[in-house]
Scaffold this active site. Structure first.
Site, PDB file in Angstrom:
ATOM      1  N   ASN A  66       0.851  -1.196   0.000  1.00  0.00           N
ATOM      2  CA  ASN A  66       0.000   0.000   0.000  1.00  0.00           C
ATOM      3  C   ASN A  66       0.885   1.244   0.000  1.00  0.00           C
ATOM      4  O   ASN A  66       2.109   1.130  -0.053  1.00  0.00           O
ATOM      5  CB  ASN A  66      -0.936  -0.034   1.215  1.00  0.00           C
ATOM      6  CG  ASN A  66      -0.154  -0.098   2.509  1.00  0.00           C
ATOM      7  OD1 ASN A  66       0.553   0.829   2.876  1.00  0.00           O
ATOM      8  ND2 ASN A  66      -0.263  -1.212   3.214  1.00  0.00           N
ATOM      9  N   ASP A  81      -4.735  -6.291   5.377  1.00  0.00           N
ATOM     10  CA  ASP A  81      -5.815  -7.042   6.031  1.00  0.00           C
ATOM     11  C   ASP A  81      -5.928  -8.442   5.432  1.00  0.00           C
ATOM     12  O   ASP A  81      -6.496  -9.338   6.057  1.00  0.00           O
ATOM     13  CB  ASP A  81      -7.146  -6.304   5.864  1.00  0.00           C
ATOM     14  CG  ASP A  81      -7.145  -4.992   6.635  1.00  0.00           C
ATOM     15  OD1 ASP A  81      -6.537  -4.963   7.725  1.00  0.00           O
ATOM     16  OD2 ASP A  81      -7.730  -4.003   6.159  1.00  0.00           O
ATOM     17  N   LYS A 117       7.433 -18.009 -10.502  1.00  0.00           N
ATOM     18  CA  LYS A 117       6.684 -16.868 -11.035  1.00  0.00           C
ATOM     19  C   LYS A 117       5.408 -17.381 -11.733  1.00  0.00           C
ATOM     20  O   LYS A 117       5.474 -18.316 -12.550  1.00  0.00           O
ATOM     21  CB  LYS A 117       7.574 -16.138 -12.047  1.00  0.00           C
ATOM     22  CG  LYS A 117       6.922 -14.919 -12.623  1.00  0.00           C
ATOM     23  CD  LYS A 117       7.801 -14.281 -13.692  1.00  0.00           C
ATOM     24  CE  LYS A 117       6.987 -13.259 -14.462  1.00  0.00           C
ATOM     25  NZ  LYS A 117       7.595 -12.888 -15.721  1.00  0.00           N
ATOM     26  N   PHE A 174      -3.594   3.808  14.934  1.00  0.00           N
ATOM     27  CA  PHE A 174      -3.975   4.805  13.951  1.00  0.00           C
ATOM     28  C   PHE A 174      -5.240   4.332  13.238  1.00  0.00           C
ATOM     29  O   PHE A 174      -5.562   3.141  13.272  1.00  0.00           O
ATOM     30  CB  PHE A 174      -2.846   4.993  12.926  1.00  0.00           C
ATOM     31  CG  PHE A 174      -1.937   6.124  13.301  1.00  0.00           C
ATOM     32  CD1 PHE A 174      -1.106   6.019  14.404  1.00  0.00           C
ATOM     33  CD2 PHE A 174      -1.915   7.295  12.563  1.00  0.00           C
ATOM     34  CE1 PHE A 174      -0.269   7.067  14.772  1.00  0.00           C
ATOM     35  CE2 PHE A 174      -1.083   8.351  12.906  1.00  0.00           C
ATOM     36  CZ  PHE A 174      -0.261   8.238  14.015  1.00  0.00           C
ATOM     37  N   LYS A 219     -12.820   1.425  15.959  1.00  0.00           N
ATOM     38  CA  LYS A 219     -11.489   0.801  16.101  1.00  0.00           C
ATOM     39  C   LYS A 219     -10.973   0.915  17.537  1.00  0.00           C
ATOM     40  O   LYS A 219     -10.339  -0.002  18.052  1.00  0.00           O
ATOM     41  CB  LYS A 219     -10.491   1.431  15.124  1.00  0.00           C
ATOM     42  CG  LYS A 219     -10.736   0.953  13.693  1.00  0.00           C
ATOM     43  CD  LYS A 219      -9.849   1.609  12.661  1.00  0.00           C
ATOM     44  CE  LYS A 219     -10.362   1.247  11.274  1.00  0.00           C
ATOM     45  NZ  LYS A 219      -9.626   1.894  10.204  1.00  0.00           N
ATOM     46  N   LYS A 247     -10.321  -2.680  19.081  1.00  0.00           N
ATOM     47  CA  LYS A 247      -8.898  -2.984  19.268  1.00  0.00           C
ATOM     48  C   LYS A 247      -8.439  -2.709  20.694  1.00  0.00           C
ATOM     49  O   LYS A 247      -7.263  -2.892  21.010  1.00  0.00           O
ATOM     50  CB  LYS A 247      -8.067  -2.200  18.254  1.00  0.00           C
ATOM     51  CG  LYS A 247      -8.452  -2.591  16.811  1.00  0.00           C
ATOM     52  CD  LYS A 247      -7.624  -1.856  15.791  1.00  0.00           C
ATOM     53  CE  LYS A 247      -8.141  -2.065  14.383  1.00  0.00           C
ATOM     54  NZ  LYS A 247      -7.192  -2.730  13.500  1.00  0.00           N
TER      55      LYS A 247
HETATM   56  N1  CTP Z   1      -3.505  -2.821  12.356  1.00  0.00           N
HETATM   57  C1  CTP Z   1      -2.778  -3.883  12.828  1.00  0.00           C
HETATM   58  N2  CTP Z   1      -2.868  -5.096  12.240  1.00  0.00           N
HETATM   59  C2  CTP Z   1      -3.682  -5.298  11.187  1.00  0.00           C
HETATM   60  C3  CTP Z   1      -4.444  -4.213  10.687  1.00  0.00           C
HETATM   61  C4  CTP Z   1      -4.323  -2.984  11.285  1.00  0.00           C
HETATM   62  O1  CTP Z   1      -2.021  -3.717  13.801  1.00  0.00           O
HETATM   63  N3  CTP Z   1      -3.754  -6.498  10.633  1.00  0.00           N
HETATM   64  C5  CTP Z   1      -3.406  -1.537  13.053  1.00  0.00           C
HETATM   65  C6  CTP Z   1      -2.776  -0.412  12.255  1.00  0.00           C
HETATM   66  O2  CTP Z   1      -1.377  -0.356  12.473  1.00  0.00           O
HETATM   67  C7  CTP Z   1      -3.486   0.809  12.827  1.00  0.00           C
HETATM   68  C8  CTP Z   1      -4.854   0.287  13.193  1.00  0.00           C
HETATM   69  O3  CTP Z   1      -4.720  -1.127  13.330  1.00  0.00           O
HETATM   70  O4  CTP Z   1      -2.878   1.252  14.021  1.00  0.00           O
HETATM   71  C9  CTP Z   1      -5.951   0.579  12.207  1.00  0.00           C
HETATM   72  O5  CTP Z   1      -5.518   0.210  10.925  1.00  0.00           O
HETATM   73  P1  CTP Z   1      -6.425   0.522   9.660  1.00  0.00           P
HETATM   74  O6  CTP Z   1      -5.745  -0.004   8.445  1.00  0.00           O
HETATM   75  O7  CTP Z   1      -6.859   1.954   9.683  1.00  0.00           O
HETATM   76  O8  CTP Z   1      -7.730  -0.293   9.982  1.00  0.00           O
HETATM   77  P2  CTP Z   1      -8.114  -1.803   9.874  1.00  0.00           P
HETATM   78  O9  CTP Z   1      -7.942  -2.449  11.192  1.00  0.00           O
HETATM   79  O10 CTP Z   1      -7.423  -2.440   8.732  1.00  0.00           O
HETATM   80  O11 CTP Z   1      -9.694  -1.715   9.596  1.00  0.00           O
HETATM   81  P3  CTP Z   1     -10.495  -1.334   8.256  1.00  0.00           P
HETATM   82  O12 CTP Z   1     -10.031  -2.266   7.216  1.00  0.00           O
HETATM   83  O13 CTP Z   1     -11.909  -1.507   8.659  1.00  0.00           O
HETATM   84  O14 CTP Z   1     -10.178   0.118   7.967  1.00  0.00           O
END
Ligand code: CTP
Length: 398
Positions: free
Chosen positions: A209, A278, A288, A323, A337, A341
């Site tokens: 990303n 995610d 490959k 975050f 969140k 979390k």
């Molecule tokens: N985070 C994490 N581990 C994951 C996903 C996210 O530790 N597998 C943490 C990120 O580092 C951040 C927070 O969770 O501090 C939120 O991440 P974000 O990408 O905004 O949200 P998601 O948990 O992925 O939720 P959504 O997909 O609904 O936005």
């Protein structure tokens, strides 16, 4: 370090070449540097190198009074905000410990009231010799601070402790010393995640990303400057950080999960700025993947949520900050969140706004606290956001 007067005392060992780089790094960091050298140090590198890099006269002889209006060694001793002895040989340490003043360097060292830092460099057996250990102990008692030598290959052919610490690390120590608030997180362990994870598809492809790690690196630096021991778990290898920060490089969400959870117990605070995938490909191809006629689909599986795991395990003494990178319904998503979390704070940002989110040097954030607090901030430098985050840690840890 801007505008600080640093007097670098160079004694005679092979590591003198590193003191040249150190002079350059100190001046780049904004310090005014003056150098004094022992006679033996000049056998390795001529004073001219130091003169050019420091843009100042180099002092080598107590009786070479460059300015008749002052006494050079007293003037230098008074000028310094900090005296750094690097490299410090066993002989120099011995002289310092016993108050010997038989040349420009040692005389000035006796005359100064500025804090003195010593970065030793010598053979591993010399380092461990009872006389040297005794002298170092004495200097500790006298209030001298040490920058421990590194382990590694020594010029004499031995491998062991005795190598002059790398110039970047010496500069990091000194920067922290001059930082105004370098004690509020002293003795605390702070773990920061930063950057985008990379999920492998096959040997040549991965999913990632747009995160660059800037925010997390700033948090790591601010926590370090406040005195914390910082562990930075990151995927970003090409961004400079204070070298004294312990860095753990990872690639995938799973690797980041392992790196964080195995280090979780001893932490006092966590700041999870990483943009963690995610989903990850269900199967990683050994070879490959070749294209085929028609469309294709990639089967994905959920990764573990690192922040949620840390939140669930959280001890009463630990602070957890996450975050939320959003493009819509920022408040609603951030609050969700915060709850799911079990974080103490969620720092939410709308990554679609100008000046916020990935890759920029600025951010526009709102802090959502588990205590129901909501704090909006205007456009700030990421450094300032990091400052505010670490201030929250200080506040929570009391
Ligand atoms: N985070 C994490 N581990 C994951 C996903 C996210 O530790 N597998 C943490 C990120 O580092 C951040 C927070 O969770 O501090 C939120 O991440 P974000 O990408 O905004 O949200 P998601 O948990 O992925 O939720 P959504 O997909 O609904 O936005």
């Amino acid at each position: 370090m801007n505008g600080k007067n640093i007097l670098l005392a160079v004694s005679g060992g092979i590591a003198v070449y590193k003191a040249v780089a150190l002079t350059s790094k100190l001046t780049q960091a904004g310090a005014n540097v003056k150098v004094m050298m022992t006679r033996h140090a000049q056998e390795f590198v001529p004073p001219l190198s130091f003169q050019v890099l420091s843009r100042n006269d180099v002092y080598t002889d107590t009786f070479d009074e460059k300015d008749s209006g002052v006494v050079a060694h007293i003037n230098l001793a008074d000028w310094a905000d900090l005296v750094l002895v690097a490299p410090a040989t066993a002989n120099m340490i011995g002289k310092m410990a016993n108050g010997i003043a038989d040349d420009m360097v040692t005389t000035t060292l006796l005359a100064t009231e500025a804090p003195v830092w010593v970065a030793p460099a010598m053979n591993v057996h010399m380092m461990n010799h009872p006389a040297v250990v005794r002298n170092i102990t004495q200097l500790y008692k006298d209030g001298v601070r040490f920058i421990e030598p590194d382990e590694g290959y020594l010029a004499c052919g031995y491998v062991g402790r005795g190598r002059l610490e790398e110039p970047e690390k010496i500069v990091a120590h000194i920067r922290r010393f001059f930082s105004e608030d370098n004690k509020s997180l002293l003795g605390k362990n702070v773990l920061v995640t930063a950057g985008p994870t990379r999920e492998k598809i096959d040997p040549v492809r991965y999913l990632t990303n747009r995160s660059t790690g800037k925010m997390g690196f700033q948090v790591a630096e601010q926590a370090y400057l406040k005195g914390a021991h910082v562990t930075l778990v990151t995927t970003v290898k090409d961004r400079p950080i204070p070298d004294a920060v312990e860095t753990v490089y990872v690639d995938s969400a799973e690797e980041m999960y392992q790196a964080v959870t195995t280090r979780a117990e001893k932490q006092d605070a966590f700041v999870m700025t990483a943009a963690v995938a995610d989903y990850t490909p269900l199967h990683v191809a050994d070879q490959k993947i070749k294209k085929q006629p028609g469309d294709t689909a990639l089967e994905m599986t959920r990764t573990k949520d690192i922040l949620a795991e840390i939140g669930a395990r959280k001890k009463a003494r630990q602070v957890v900050i996450g975050f939320a990178a959003e493009t819509e319904n920022v408040a609603e998503n951030a609050k969700r969140k915060l709850e799911t979390k079990q974080a103490d704070y969620i720092v939410a940002n709308d990554v679609s706004k100008d000046g916020a989110g990935f890759g920029t040097d600025t951010n526009i954030v709102t802090f959502y606290g588990a205590d129901g607090s909501v704090e909006d901030f205007p456009l700030l430098e990421k450094r300032e956001v990091a400052e505010k985050i670490t201030a929250k840690i200080v506040e929570k840890l009391g």
